[in-house]
Design an enzyme around this catalytic site. Structure first.
Site, PDB file in Angstrom:
ATOM      1  N   SER A  49       0.826  -1.218   0.000  1.00 13.33           N
ATOM      2  CA  SER A  49       0.000   0.000   0.000  1.00 13.33           C
ATOM      3  C   SER A  49       0.854   1.258   0.000  1.00 13.33           C
ATOM      4  CB  SER A  49      -0.903   0.022   1.223  1.00 13.33           C
ATOM      5  OG  SER A  49      -1.657  -1.157   1.300  1.00 13.33           O
TER       6      SER A  49
HETATM    7  N1  SAH Z   1      -0.154  -5.453   4.262  1.00  9.58           N
HETATM    8  C1  SAH Z   1       0.481  -5.752   3.000  1.00  9.58           C
HETATM    9  C2  SAH Z   1      -0.484  -5.495   1.853  1.00  9.58           C
HETATM   10  C3  SAH Z   1      -0.433  -6.600   0.847  1.00  9.58           C
HETATM   11  S1  SAH Z   1      -1.752  -6.643  -0.333  1.00  9.58           S
HETATM   12  C4  SAH Z   1       1.781  -4.992   2.851  1.00  9.58           C
HETATM   13  O1  SAH Z   1       2.109  -4.166   3.707  1.00  9.58           O
HETATM   14  O2  SAH Z   1       2.521  -5.238   1.890  1.00  9.58           O
HETATM   15  C5  SAH Z   1      -2.918  -7.697   0.469  1.00  9.58           C
HETATM   16  C6  SAH Z   1      -2.487  -9.096   0.793  1.00  9.58           C
HETATM   17  O3  SAH Z   1      -3.620  -9.778   1.327  1.00  9.58           O
HETATM   18  C7  SAH Z   1      -2.014  -9.925  -0.398  1.00  9.58           C
HETATM   19  O4  SAH Z   1      -0.722 -10.390  -0.175  1.00  9.58           O
HETATM   20  C8  SAH Z   1      -3.037 -11.064  -0.478  1.00  9.58           C
HETATM   21  O5  SAH Z   1      -2.470 -12.290  -0.906  1.00  9.58           O
HETATM   22  C9  SAH Z   1      -3.514 -11.135   0.969  1.00  9.58           C
HETATM   23  N2  SAH Z   1      -4.808 -11.795   1.159  1.00  9.58           N
HETATM   24  C10 SAH Z   1      -5.936 -11.688   0.416  1.00  9.58           C
HETATM   25  N3  SAH Z   1      -6.913 -12.457   0.922  1.00  9.58           N
HETATM   26  C11 SAH Z   1      -6.401 -13.076   2.040  1.00  9.58           C
HETATM   27  C12 SAH Z   1      -6.919 -14.000   2.995  1.00  9.58           C
HETATM   28  N4  SAH Z   1      -8.172 -14.482   2.942  1.00  9.58           N
HETATM   29  N5  SAH Z   1      -6.095 -14.409   3.989  1.00  9.58           N
HETATM   30  C13 SAH Z   1      -4.829 -13.960   4.078  1.00  9.58           C
HETATM   31  N6  SAH Z   1      -4.276 -13.082   3.198  1.00  9.58           N
HETATM   32  C14 SAH Z   1      -5.054 -12.646   2.182  1.00  9.58           C
END
Ligand code: SAH
Length: 203
Positions: A49
């Site tokens: 993000s």
């Molecule tokens: N907090 C992260 C943002 C990554 S984008 C950062 O600082 O980089 C969101 C992430 O959520 C992705 O890696 C995606 O694979 C994960 N995601 C989506 N659905 C999910 C679920 N049901 N359980 C765990 N992770 C999930």
């Protein structure tokens, strides 16, 4: 300075962002952009993000050094690293094995010892560690997962982007009072990758 100008007033949050080297969480080809206020691609088609959104969601979570926090969507691990400076312990869940493993390696390399991360479906929360006074979801849910609502403690705060995969999404602040009565507030419009159910299949 820019984050301050954009309304991030919590000095603890600003200091946490200052202390986490964002470039470490970004794939090499994009590293020169690490300190721009923009979202960037990470592996598996996911994104790290924008710093403003990380700071904003963290500030709305009302961090407390005595509490633990649950993060759904470890991704690069950046948001978890920021949370690690502001909470006693961070529990973070990711559905891609490769992202989960890379993030764990980074936490070790950066000597961050108060993050517990697991491969799993964050849609189900983390039952063994519940309840949580703070829950942050970093992927957009079509609906607020019931398990996360159940695992939110009384006097708890959940920050979660809600909305369709490529439509209008809004960050919601969901709170429970000391009786467990829920309230919901719409914060700002955002664009997140979707919260998907089940583990990811990787080639
Ligand atoms: N907090 C992260 C943002 C990554 S984008 C950062 O600082 O980089 C969101 C992430 O959520 C992705 O890696 C995606 O694979 C994960 N995601 C989506 N659905 C999910 C679920 N049901 N359980 C765990 N992770 C999930």
């Amino acid at each position: 300075m820019e984050l301050r100008r954009l309304g991030i007033t919590d000095t603890e949050v600003l200091s946490a962002l200052e202390r986490v080297p964002r470039e470490a969480f970004i794939p090499r080809p994009f590293r020169e952009h690490a300190y721009e206020n923009s979202a960037l691609p990470i592996n598996n088609g996911q994104t790290i993000s924008q710093p403003y959104i990380v700071a904003y969601m963290t500030q709305m979570l009302e961090p407390n050094q005595r509490h633990k926090v649950l993060e759904v969507g470890t991704g690069s691990g950046y948001q978890a690293a920021v949370l690690s400076k502001l909470f006693r312990r961070v529990y973070s869940i990711e559905r891609y094995r490769s992202l989960h493993l890379e993030a764990m390696q980074l936490f070790e390399k950066l000597k961050i010892t108060n993050i517990t991360s697991k491969l799993g479906d964050g849609y189900k929360g983390w039952e063994e560690q519940a309840p949580f006074k703070h829950i942050i979801v970093t992927a957009a849910a079509e609906d607020v997962p019931g398990a996360l609502v159940d695992q939110l403690d009384d006097n708890g705060i959940m920050i979660i982007p809600v909305g369709p995969e490529s439509g209008d999404q809004t960050i919601l602040k969901i709170t429970k009072d000391h009786h467990g009565m829920m309230a919901e507030e719409e914060l700002i419009p955002v664009r997140f990758v979707p919260l998907l159910q089940g583990l990811a299949v990787e080639s």
